[in-house]
Design a protein around this motif. Structure first.
Motif, mmCIF file in Angstrom:
data_model
loop_
_atom_site.group_PDB
_atom_site.id
_atom_site.type_symbol
_atom_site.label_atom_id
_atom_site.label_comp_id
_atom_site.label_asym_id
_atom_site.label_seq_id
_atom_site.Cartn_x
_atom_site.Cartn_y
_atom_site.Cartn_z
ATOM 1 N N PHE A 189 -7.601 66.665 127.966
ATOM 2 C CA PHE A 189 -8.054 66.166 126.679
ATOM 3 C C PHE A 189 -8.858 67.241 125.953
ATOM 4 C CE2 PHE A 189 -7.168 61.631 127.104
ATOM 5 C CZ PHE A 189 -7.060 61.476 128.478
ATOM 6 N N CYS A 190 -8.637 67.338 124.652
ATOM 7 C CA CYS A 190 -9.549 68.120 123.841
ATOM 8 C C CYS A 190 -10.544 67.163 123.193
ATOM 9 C CB CYS A 190 -8.808 68.939 122.784
ATOM 10 S SG CYS A 190 -8.028 67.977 121.468
ATOM 11 N N ALA A 191 -11.706 67.673 122.878
ATOM 12 C CA ALA A 191 -12.749 66.854 122.282
ATOM 13 C C ALA A 191 -13.535 67.667 121.274
ATOM 14 C CB ALA A 191 -13.694 66.304 123.356
ATOM 15 N N THR A 192 -13.849 67.060 120.165
ATOM 16 C CA THR A 192 -14.655 67.722 119.141
ATOM 17 C C THR A 192 -15.853 66.850 118.800
ATOM 18 O OG1 THR A 192 -13.350 66.705 117.373
ATOM 19 C CG2 THR A 192 -12.650 68.872 118.123
ATOM 20 N N ASP A 193 -16.805 67.463 118.137
ATOM 21 C CA ASP A 193 -18.028 66.789 117.743
ATOM 22 C C ASP A 193 -18.150 66.917 116.230
ATOM 23 O OD1 ASP A 193 -21.575 67.363 118.396
ATOM 24 O OD2 ASP A 193 -20.504 65.691 117.471
ATOM 25 N N PRO A 194 -17.356 66.132 115.488
ATOM 26 C CA PRO A 194 -17.270 66.345 114.035
ATOM 27 C C PRO A 194 -18.574 66.112 113.282
ATOM 28 C CG PRO A 194 -16.102 64.351 114.690
ATOM 29 C CD PRO A 194 -16.486 65.054 115.943
ATOM 30 N N GLY A 195 -19.419 65.246 113.804
ATOM 31 C CA GLY A 195 -20.662 64.950 113.095
ATOM 32 C C GLY A 195 -21.825 65.814 113.537
#
Lengths: 111, 113
Positions: free
Chosen positions: A88-94
């Motif tokens: 899985f890839c994961a981002t922290d947009p906020g």
């Protein structure tokens, strides 16, 4: 809608081959992370790449990040049966350390 | 190996029962999270906490509730379990200033009959 989307959804290769998985995202990010999940288990953090980095290595893992295309790739070289898992890839947009995960790529390494 | 624990690992329970899923970490992390994950699908954030006495709902609406009375403990409660709650629940923690790297527990697989 998904912030991170992996491609392909499933990948099956022979042991010893290289595996490449891709991730696309929609908004600006501080960093992008890759995790591995063995069947029925929790996730294990693999690697974090910051938005000002283009490439990062960790053992047999190589991650690239292209912020202009909002995409990342994870390369696993010389695959082993033990690499069979979902990635899985994961981002922290906020920017508040709330991760948004993609749907994952199910990788199967055939002996 | 992450020092974050979840109990029980598997739970089969009847409709209407109250359940509490336990999550503990010994790393002193201030941030903790609960995710819900159906088989083969992405993780959805249902609750998070940035410290003691701080809890927030996540992006996916959930009928569960959480509490954070101690730094190391972040239990999740369902007052009345329903078959629609059948899923895997994953707990995670992270330390401030590390870019958001999260450590996950092994998960609790819940089946409501």
């Amino acid at each position: 809608s998904q912030q991170g989307e992996e491609d392909p959804q499933a990948l099956s290769i022979q042991e010893g081959e290289n595996a490449t998985m891709n991730c696309s995202y929609k908004t600006s990010i501080n960093n992008l992370q890759w995790y591995r999940q063995n069947s029925g288990r929790g996730l294990v953090h693999l690697i974090l790449i910051r938005s000002n980095e283009r490439e990062k290595h960790s053992g047999r893992l190589r991650v690239t990040l292209d912020t202009s295309k909002k995409s990342s790739s994870l390369l696993i070289t010389a695959s082993r049966a033990a690499d069979t898992a979902s990635y899985f890839c994961a981002t922290d947009p906020g920017g508040a350390q709330k991760l948004v995960f993609g749907q994952g790529t199910r990788l199967t390494i055939n002996p | 190996e992450a020092d974050i624990y979840q109990t029980p690992r598997y739970l089969v329970i009847g409709t209407g029962k109250k359940i509490t899923l336990e999550c503990s970490q010994t790393m002193g992390h201030d941030k903790m999270y609960w995710y819900q994950q159906d088989p083969g699908m992405e993780l959805h954030l249902i609750h998070y906490s940035y410290g003691v006495n701080s809890t927030e709902k996540g992006d996916l609406s959930s009928e569960s509730t959480v509490s954070r009375i101690r730094t190391e403990h972040f239990p999740l409660t369902l007052e009345s379990a329903r078959p629609s709650h059948t899923s895997q629940y994953l707990c995670a923690s992270s330390e401030s200033g590390t870019g958001g790297k999260q450590y996950f527990g092994p998960g609790t697989r819940l089946t409501v009959t």
